[in-house]
Design an enzyme around this catalytic site. Structure first.
Site, PDB file in Angstrom:
ATOM      1  N   LYS A  62      24.647 -26.949  -6.194  1.00 46.53           N
ATOM      2  CA  LYS A  62      24.639 -25.809  -5.058  1.00 46.53           C
ATOM      3  C   LYS A  62      25.172 -25.040  -4.971  1.00 46.53           C
ATOM      4  O   LYS A  62      25.237 -24.292  -6.339  1.00 46.53           O
ATOM      5  CB  LYS A  62      26.082 -27.129  -4.310  1.00 46.53           C
ATOM      6  N   ASN A  71      37.303 -26.547   3.456  1.00 48.90           N
ATOM      7  CA  ASN A  71      36.195 -26.582   4.211  1.00 48.90           C
ATOM      8  C   ASN A  71      37.428 -25.063   5.172  1.00 48.90           C
ATOM      9  O   ASN A  71      38.154 -26.372   5.732  1.00 48.90           O
ATOM     10  CB  ASN A  71      36.185 -26.865   4.466  1.00 48.90           C
ATOM     11  N   ARG A 127      36.247 -36.911   4.297  1.00 49.56           N
ATOM     12  CA  ARG A 127      36.635 -35.315   5.027  1.00 49.56           C
ATOM     13  C   ARG A 127      37.951 -36.083   5.735  1.00 49.56           C
ATOM     14  O   ARG A 127      38.469 -36.610   6.028  1.00 49.56           O
ATOM     15  CB  ARG A 127      35.895 -35.183   6.091  1.00 49.56           C
ATOM     16  N   LYS A 168      33.639 -23.462  -1.519  1.00 47.53           N
ATOM     17  CA  LYS A 168      33.492 -24.212  -2.884  1.00 47.53           C
ATOM     18  C   LYS A 168      33.999 -23.293  -3.737  1.00 47.53           C
ATOM     19  O   LYS A 168      35.264 -24.124  -4.805  1.00 47.53           O
ATOM     20  CB  LYS A 168      32.338 -23.618  -3.899  1.00 47.53           C
ATOM     21  N   ARG A 188      31.253 -39.906   4.707  1.00 45.66           N
ATOM     22  CA  ARG A 188      29.869 -39.945   4.999  1.00 45.66           C
ATOM     23  C   ARG A 188      29.936 -40.933   3.863  1.00 45.66           C
ATOM     24  O   ARG A 188      29.517 -40.257   2.903  1.00 45.66           O
ATOM     25  CB  ARG A 188      30.360 -38.019   4.770  1.00 45.66           C
ATOM     26  N   GLU A 219      35.084 -29.522  -2.085  1.00 50.81           N
ATOM     27  CA  GLU A 219      34.764 -28.819  -1.715  1.00 50.81           C
ATOM     28  C   GLU A 219      36.647 -28.407  -0.689  1.00 50.81           C
ATOM     29  O   GLU A 219      37.335 -29.768  -0.133  1.00 50.81           O
ATOM     30  CB  GLU A 219      34.498 -28.710  -0.710  1.00 50.81           C
ATOM     31  N   ARG A 236      23.299 -36.735  -0.762  1.00 51.84           N
ATOM     32  CA  ARG A 236      24.272 -36.159  -0.101  1.00 51.84           C
ATOM     33  C   ARG A 236      24.896 -37.002   0.872  1.00 51.84           C
ATOM     34  O   ARG A 236      24.056 -37.701   1.965  1.00 51.84           O
ATOM     35  CB  ARG A 236      23.405 -35.396   0.547  1.00 51.84           C
ATOM     36  N   ASP A 239      37.532 -31.834   1.410  1.00 53.34           N
ATOM     37  CA  ASP A 239      35.744 -33.182   0.655  1.00 53.34           C
ATOM     38  C   ASP A 239      36.503 -33.414  -0.538  1.00 53.34           C
ATOM     39  O   ASP A 239      36.601 -32.853  -1.281  1.00 53.34           O
ATOM     40  CB  ASP A 239      34.547 -32.007   0.771  1.00 53.34           C
TER      41      ASP A 239
END
Length: 320
Positions: free
Chosen positions: A160, A283, A210, A125, A225, A281, A233, A273
């Site tokens: 979050k 990842n 993604r 994050k 997504r 984000e 979400r 993301d």
């Protein structure tokens, strides 16, 4: 090569979509040896190298019997051509301790991907804050009054936890502020936990994309997504629909810029993301979506990754 995967329990894998399994399958197809362990199986004793109580894996190709187990045994991590750290979050104290053991193994000569220090230095994050030009308004704080001020400024916000994954613990608060106090109490834990707050991005209706970066280069397809029903979400774990699509020019430019900086730091695999044009984000622990992209487009992401792994493992340990 002889590869060690440090991952969650093998029995928990959903092999029809698991990215770590897709890496194993491609590596086995090329004739590489495979072994697996969990972080709890790492060991470091005085005067000895870091070892793993690892079990060799032999893929069978059968739907319900995808591996057979030989007797697990302790092996020094330096005995493997590459060690892949693929443990899912949470990024808690035990995860951090595991990176320290893996970093010691590096000092002994082991090759670890992604690099343990890079994993610690890029919490998924917080890592976006290095890139203000690519993100929307974002706040990280433990102070409830700062969260309320951010909400007053931006109206529609997302809150979050910093250590979550798969969409867990994500809340949306609209302009009316309904339940903001309760959500702050839940996430903030009385001032004991930091919270990330971001301006809500309405482009989420088109998907939380993604975008994968392998060896510093963006994969040519991403997975959008898309939230379903009343869900805010898009995460696949919360019922989002995954739709693979070609990477657009803006996202390719963003991924290229970030990849050029982060890959030399030891991050062989990165998953951005992106909502609209904003990175939400970065990842680095266990980026996923390999198989969804492969199945829908034919773009062989597992092969791209093993190609990059073979190149990286063949380089001298101090090479960029």
């Amino acid at each position: 090569m002889n590869l060690l995967f440090v991952a969650d329990p093998l029995e928990s894998f959903k092999i029809y979509k698991d990215t770590t399994f897709s890496m194993m399958r491609e590596a086995a197809r090329r004739g590489h040896g495979i072994a697996a362990c969990e972080p709890r199986h790492l060991r470091w004793q005085t005067g000895q190298p870091v070892t793993a109580h690892a079990r060799p894996i032999h893929l069978t190709g059968h739907e319900n019997a995808w591996f057979t187990e030989d007797t697990a045994r302790d092996q020094p991590l330096t005995g493997f051509s590459a060690v892949l750290m693929r443990k899912d979050p949470p990024f808690d104290a035990e995860y951090t301790y595991a990176t320290h053991l893996l970093e010691q193994a590096e000092r002994e000569g082991a090759r670890v991907f992604n690099k343990p220090a890079a994993l610690r230095n890029h919490p998924e994050k917080l890592a976006i804050m290095e890139w203000p030009q690519f993100i929307g308004p974002t706040l990280v704080t433990r102070e409830p009054r700062a969260i309320r001020a951010f909400h007053a400024e931006h109206g529609d916000i997302i809150l979050k936890p910093l250590d979550g994954m798969g969409g867990r613990g994500i809340f949306r608060v609209r302009e009316d502020g309904l339940n903001l106090g309760s959500i702050i109490e839940t996430l903030n834990q009385g001032g004991g936990a930091s919270v990330m707050v971001q301006k809500f991005l309405p482009e989420i209706t088109a998907g939380d994309k993604r975008v994968l970066i392998i060896g510093g280069e963006p994969v040519p397809y991403c997975l959008a997504r898309i939230p379903q029903g009343n869900e805010v979400r898009g995460n696949l774990a919360t019922g989002g629909k995954g739709v693979a699509e070609p990477l657009n020019a803006a996202d390719h430019a963003t991924a290229s810029a970030i990849g050029r900086v982060l890959a030399p730091r030891g991050l062989l695999l990165i998953g951005l993301d992106i909502i609209g044009t904003k990175v939400t984000e970065i990842n680095v622990t266990s980026p996923t979506c390999f198989l969804e992209i492969l199945d829908q487009t034919g773009c062989d992401v597992p092969a791209l990754f093993i190609d990059a792994l073979e190149r990286a493992a063949a380089q001298p340990a101090d090479a960029p």
